[in-house]
Design a protein around this motif. Structure first.
Motif, short mmCIF file in Angstrom:
data_model
loop_
_atom_site.label_atom_id
_atom_site.label_comp_id
_atom_site.label_asym_id
_atom_site.label_seq_id
_atom_site.Cartn_x
_atom_site.Cartn_y
_atom_site.Cartn_z
N GLY A 198 54.78 42.26 34.29
CA GLY A 198 55.91 42.28 35.21
C GLY A 198 55.54 42.28 36.68
N ALA A 199 54.26 42.17 37.00
CA ALA A 199 53.84 42.19 38.41
C ALA A 199 54.30 40.92 39.12
CB ALA A 199 52.33 42.31 38.51
N ASP A 200 54.72 41.09 40.35
CA ASP A 200 55.14 39.97 41.18
C ASP A 200 54.21 39.94 42.39
OD1 ASP A 200 56.57 37.85 42.24
OD2 ASP A 200 58.06 39.16 43.20
N ILE A 201 53.20 39.08 42.33
CA ILE A 201 52.19 39.04 43.39
C ILE A 201 52.24 37.68 44.07
CG2 ILE A 201 49.71 39.07 43.86
CD1 ILE A 201 49.36 41.03 41.67
N ASP A 202 52.26 37.73 45.39
CA ASP A 202 52.23 36.51 46.19
C ASP A 202 50.84 35.89 46.06
OD1 ASP A 202 52.56 34.50 48.04
OD2 ASP A 202 52.72 35.85 49.76
N THR A 203 50.77 34.62 45.69
CA THR A 203 49.47 33.99 45.52
C THR A 203 48.69 33.94 46.83
OG1 THR A 203 50.50 31.81 45.75
CG2 THR A 203 50.13 32.62 43.50
N ALA A 204 49.38 33.95 47.96
CA ALA A 204 48.69 33.98 49.26
C ALA A 204 47.91 35.27 49.42
CB ALA A 204 49.70 33.81 50.40
N ALA A 205 48.40 36.36 48.83
CA ALA A 205 47.69 37.64 48.90
C ALA A 205 46.39 37.56 48.09
CB ALA A 205 48.57 38.77 48.39
N LEU A 206 46.42 36.86 46.97
CA LEU A 206 45.20 36.68 46.17
C LEU A 206 44.16 35.89 46.95
CD1 LEU A 206 46.82 35.86 42.71
CD2 LEU A 206 45.82 38.03 43.44
N VAL A 207 44.60 34.79 47.57
CA VAL A 207 43.68 33.96 48.36
C VAL A 207 43.13 34.77 49.54
CG1 VAL A 207 43.55 31.94 49.87
CG2 VAL A 207 44.74 31.79 47.66
N ALA A 208 43.98 35.54 50.19
CA ALA A 208 43.55 36.35 51.34
C ALA A 208 42.53 37.40 50.91
CB ALA A 208 44.75 37.02 52.00
N ALA A 209 42.70 37.97 49.72
CA ALA A 209 41.75 38.98 49.23
C ALA A 209 40.38 38.36 49.02
CB ALA A 209 42.26 39.60 47.94
N VAL A 210 40.33 37.16 48.46
CA VAL A 210 39.04 36.47 48.26
C VAL A 210 38.38 36.21 49.60
CG1 VAL A 210 37.94 34.34 47.47
CG2 VAL A 210 39.70 35.43 46.06
N GLU A 211 39.14 35.71 50.54
CA GLU A 211 38.59 35.39 51.85
C GLU A 211 38.17 36.65 52.61
OE1 GLU A 211 41.64 32.83 53.44
OE2 GLU A 211 40.93 31.14 52.24
#
Length: 86
Positions: free
Chosen positions: A62-75
């Motif tokens: 049920g998590a709603d995560i913005d994919t931009a946050a995932l990309v930002a975490a990698v960077e």
């Protein structure tokens, strides 16, 4: 940031997101990326394969995560690039 501390593997049934990651050179790169991703709310686990150049992120049910946050975490983990596969 947790350096090199890994969550224990567990069976997951939640949704997953695959990221294509560039700029990794060694296993330590993958561990740094996993740590950054796992610090995000809603992320159950992350598994980065340096040779394949990808990271599989498993989300909490049920998590709603913005994919931009995932990309930002990698960077944020270092001099890496990321994009959502597909």
């Amino acid at each position: 940031m947790k350096l090199f501390s890994r969550k224990k593997p567990e069976a997951v049934t939640g949704e997953q997101v695959v990221l294509l990651v560039g700029g990794m050179h060694c296993t330590s790169c993958g561990l740094l990326i996993d740590d950054e991703l796992e610090d995000l709310a809603g992320v159950r686990s992350a598994a980065t394969d340096v040779r394949a150049g990808r990271s599989v992120v498993r989300l909490e049910d049920g998590a709603d995560i913005d994919t931009a946050a995932l990309v930002a975490a990698v960077e944020a983990a270092g001099d890496y690039t990321a994009r959502i596969a597909g």
